[in-house]
Design a protein around this motif. Structure first.
Motif, PDB file in Angstrom:
ATOM      1  N   LYS A 321       0.806  -1.217   0.000  1.00  0.00           N
ATOM      2  CA  LYS A 321       0.000   0.000   0.000  1.00  0.00           C
ATOM      3  C   LYS A 321       0.845   1.275   0.000  1.00  0.00           C
ATOM      4  CE  LYS A 321      -3.803  -2.254   2.460  1.00  0.00           C
ATOM      5  NZ  LYS A 321      -4.371  -2.768   1.219  1.00  0.00           N
ATOM      6  N   LEU A 323       3.344   2.062  -1.858  1.00  0.00           N
ATOM      7  CA  LEU A 323       3.919   2.411  -3.154  1.00  0.00           C
ATOM      8  C   LEU A 323       2.818   2.587  -4.192  1.00  0.00           C
ATOM      9  CD1 LEU A 323       6.863  -0.172  -3.272  1.00  0.00           C
ATOM     10  CD2 LEU A 323       7.004   2.239  -2.628  1.00  0.00           C
ATOM     11  N   SER A 324       3.096   3.399  -5.190  1.00  0.00           N
ATOM     12  CA  SER A 324       2.129   3.570  -6.280  1.00  0.00           C
ATOM     13  C   SER A 324       2.062   2.282  -7.094  1.00  0.00           C
ATOM     14  CB  SER A 324       2.546   4.726  -7.187  1.00  0.00           C
ATOM     15  OG  SER A 324       3.729   4.393  -7.907  1.00  0.00           O
ATOM     16  N   GLN A 325       0.994   2.136  -7.854  1.00  0.00           N
ATOM     17  CA  GLN A 325       0.825   0.940  -8.678  1.00  0.00           C
ATOM     18  C   GLN A 325       1.971   0.815  -9.690  1.00  0.00           C
ATOM     19  OE1 GLN A 325      -3.068  -1.026 -10.146  1.00  0.00           O
ATOM     20  NE2 GLN A 325      -2.596   0.490 -11.703  1.00  0.00           N
ATOM     21  N   ARG A 326       2.413   1.936 -10.245  1.00  0.00           N
ATOM     22  CA  ARG A 326       3.499   1.904 -11.218  1.00  0.00           C
ATOM     23  C   ARG A 326       4.794   1.425 -10.581  1.00  0.00           C
ATOM     24  NH1 ARG A 326       4.224   7.167 -14.694  1.00  0.00           N
ATOM     25  NH2 ARG A 326       2.126   6.461 -15.264  1.00  0.00           N
ATOM     26  N   ARG A 327       5.100   1.913  -9.384  1.00  0.00           N
ATOM     27  CA  ARG A 327       6.322   1.498  -8.702  1.00  0.00           C
ATOM     28  C   ARG A 327       6.282   0.012  -8.374  1.00  0.00           C
ATOM     29  NH1 ARG A 327      10.881   3.274  -9.275  1.00  0.00           N
ATOM     30  NH2 ARG A 327      10.185   5.422  -8.846  1.00  0.00           N
ATOM     31  N   ARG A 328       5.127  -0.487  -7.943  1.00  0.00           N
ATOM     32  CA  ARG A 328       4.993  -1.915  -7.650  1.00  0.00           C
ATOM     33  C   ARG A 328       5.190  -2.738  -8.919  1.00  0.00           C
ATOM     34  NH1 ARG A 328      -0.645  -2.274  -5.674  1.00  0.00           N
ATOM     35  NH2 ARG A 328      -0.837  -0.040  -5.950  1.00  0.00           N
ATOM     36  N   SER A 396      -4.220  -4.093 -14.429  1.00  0.00           N
ATOM     37  CA  SER A 396      -3.986  -2.707 -14.017  1.00  0.00           C
ATOM     38  C   SER A 396      -4.426  -1.702 -15.083  1.00  0.00           C
ATOM     39  CB  SER A 396      -2.494  -2.486 -13.713  1.00  0.00           C
ATOM     40  OG  SER A 396      -2.056  -3.347 -12.687  1.00  0.00           O
ATOM     41  N   THR A 458       2.273   2.207 -16.670  1.00  0.00           N
ATOM     42  CA  THR A 458       1.214   1.665 -15.801  1.00  0.00           C
ATOM     43  C   THR A 458       0.486   2.800 -15.085  1.00  0.00           C
ATOM     44  OG1 THR A 458       2.582  -0.281 -15.390  1.00  0.00           O
ATOM     45  CG2 THR A 458       0.708   0.057 -13.922  1.00  0.00           C
ATOM     46  N   ASP A 460      -1.460   4.864 -12.250  1.00  0.00           N
ATOM     47  CA  ASP A 460      -1.313   4.805 -10.797  1.00  0.00           C
ATOM     48  C   ASP A 460      -2.536   4.222 -10.116  1.00  0.00           C
ATOM     49  OD1 ASP A 460       1.277   5.748 -10.640  1.00  0.00           O
ATOM     50  OD2 ASP A 460       0.654   7.837 -10.711  1.00  0.00           O
ATOM     51  N   ARG A 461      -3.656   4.215 -10.837  1.00  0.00           N
ATOM     52  CA  ARG A 461      -4.872   3.569 -10.319  1.00  0.00           C
ATOM     53  C   ARG A 461      -5.506   2.757 -11.438  1.00  0.00           C
ATOM     54  NH1 ARG A 461      -9.200   7.101  -7.816  1.00  0.00           N
ATOM     55  NH2 ARG A 461      -9.866   5.062  -7.092  1.00  0.00           N
TER      56      ARG A 461
END
Length: 481
Positions: A321, A323-328, A396, A458, A460-461
């Motif tokens: 949680k 980290l941003s979706q892109r970083r993950r 995503s 990617t 972020d949401r």
């Protein structure tokens, strides 16, 4: 007397349904009222985790048993050639059907696609039994064709479901559950293999009785497929519903799948899809060529253990949680690639040694066994990790459930092409898996740059979550008026 308020603003009775008006697709359930008015058994049945477990059980009974048979090396037969021919045909047809799988599954629905697929599962086990018992080759080859069509329907439906069912904050863990179920199936299959084939010094094929147990388990997938609920009736653990769109005409569905196949998402992930399961053809040939029957049986038992840990570990990374979706997505990509590169280098080194000095049939009590078997052991983890990661990444980008089905169908299609090529190639290179190892390694290298480009875009949401919020805001405004 005023009607009782429904927990689903767009439904009748107890299950969410889809209206033609997109604003009427309210995507948040009044959980208090839902729990008070809907029986516990029905709430449990409609729960997203229950549906994921039902799907995972089918994966256990079907694809996992298929993997366990494959894990015997050449399908457990004395010669892997016929098995490779059958498997190549299976994946060739699977690729063709998957190409049109999106329109097919969106038309007939997830449930019926899973039912059709589950009916084809026992055919593979029975074909291997007939080949082992009676030397029947034509049925084994025919089973590849029948299984390719049926399994394609199941795979496309499965891909859409695994990318859609999970709440946004638990997608990694849901995907880990799915991957683990497939490997637990291989674990059970491995136990069956070892119990039937544990005598020292045996070479050639496994006993024919081994396949009877597989057929029985494969038959169990159908009842669980019948329990699957349509997407619009599923309630996630966070109280949200699945975003779906109107049913499109066949012509429009074909146009959408054509658009999907040419989209940036699929084009950039195409080499990854081609590579993601390419390894299976060569590694199983490697196992069938260099290991005794009982060593191969042991391998199918212990190979899934590390995968269970690895997949849940990746799931926690992808669900972090902080980290941003892109970083993950970036961390997940580099984790999967580094692990695979290590395994491939090790395997190529071992195969070069085998080409210089043929080890014969390696048994589990030979000194050579640990170093020669461990690359196979680890690829049974790194391979599924690449699958789990890719489905998380594809989900995503999706705006609704139908788009997940189309994306999953496109990915499965390219993936099946890779498997068909891999098994076809191994019918010609049975005695030298080095070619397959090098081709697989090269495909990973070719996929890396496009995947980095894709991962760096990617969102972020998840777009589907944004659509859901917008629809709920619009509905609240209308209700306020």
């Amino acid at each position: 007397m005023a009607d009782k308020k429904s927990p689903f603003p767009d439904s009748h009775e107890d299950a969410p349904s889809i209206s033609e008006n997109p604003i009427d697709r309210a995507l948040v359930v009044d959980m208090e009222h839902y729990q008070a008015t809907v029986p516990l058994w029905k709430r449990a049945w409609q729960h997203s985790l229950t549906q994921m477990m039902l799907l995972s059980i089918q994966a256990f009974c079907g694809p996992a048993m298929s993997d366990a048979i494959t894990g015997l090396g050449g399908g457990g037969l004395a010669s892997p050639r016929v098995s490779n021919i059958s498997t190549a045909i299976r994946y060739a047809l699977l690729a063709i059907v998957c190409c049109f799988g999106g329109p097919i599954v969106n038309k007939i629905g997830i449930k019926w696609a899973l039912i059709i697929g589950s009916m084809s599962f026992p055919i593979q086990g029975s074909a291997y039994y007939c080949n082992s018992k009676f030397g029947n080759e034509w049925y084994l080859i025919l089973s590849g064709a029948i299984g390719g069509v049926g399994t394609a329907c199941w795979y496309v439906a499965e891909a859409g479901a695994i990318m859609t069912l999970a709440p946004s904050g638990a997608r990694g863990k849901y995907l880990a559950l799915w991957i683990v179920s497939r490997n637990l199936g291989q674990l059970v299959g491995g136990a069956i293999n070892l119990s039937k084939n544990h005598e020292k010094g045996v070479i050639g094929g496994v006993t024919s009785d081994t396949f009877i147990a597989f057929v029985i388990i494969e038959c169990l997938a159908l009842p669980f497929a019948l329990l699957i609920k349509p997407f619009e009736k599923v309630v996630r653990s966070d109280g949200t519903k699945i975003v779906t769109s109107e049913t499109l005409s066949t012509k429009m569905e074909i146009k959408r799948i054509a658009r999907t196949m040419s989209s940036k998402l699929i084009l950039l992930s195409a080499f990854w899809a081609l590579w993601s399961f390419f390894y299976t053809g060569t590694w199983t040939t490697y196992l069938g060529t260099y290991f005794t029957v009982r060593a191969r049986a042991l391998s199918s038992l212990i190979s899934p253990f590390f995968c269970i840990v690895g997949c849940f570990g990746l799931g926690f990374i992808l669900d972090m949680k902080g980290l941003s979706q892109r970083r993950r997505a970036q961390i997940g990509l580099y984790t999967v690639v580094i692990l695979n590169v290590g395994v491939y280098i090790w395997t190529i080194v071992m195969q070069v040694k085998f080409n210089r000095n043929d080890p014969g049939a390696i048994d589990w009590d030979d000194k050579l066994y640990p170093s020669s078997f461990l690359p196979y052991f680890f690829v049974q983890t790194t391979g599924p990790l690449s699958q789990s990661y890719m489905y998380w990444l594809l989900s995503s980008f999706a705006t609704d459930a139908q788009e997940n089905v189309r994306n999953g169908a496109a990915f499965r299609c390219i993936e099946a092409v890779g498997q068909a090529i891999a098994y076809g190639m191994n019918t010609q290179t049975t005695n030298n898996p080095l070619i397959g190892f090098c081709v697989t390694f090269a495909l990973l290298g070719a996929s890396l740059l496009p995947m980095i480009m894709l991962v760096n875009t990617t969102p972020d949401r998840i777009p589907a979550d944004i659509v859901a919020e917008e629809q709920n805001v619009a509905r609240e405004k209308i209700s306020g008026v």
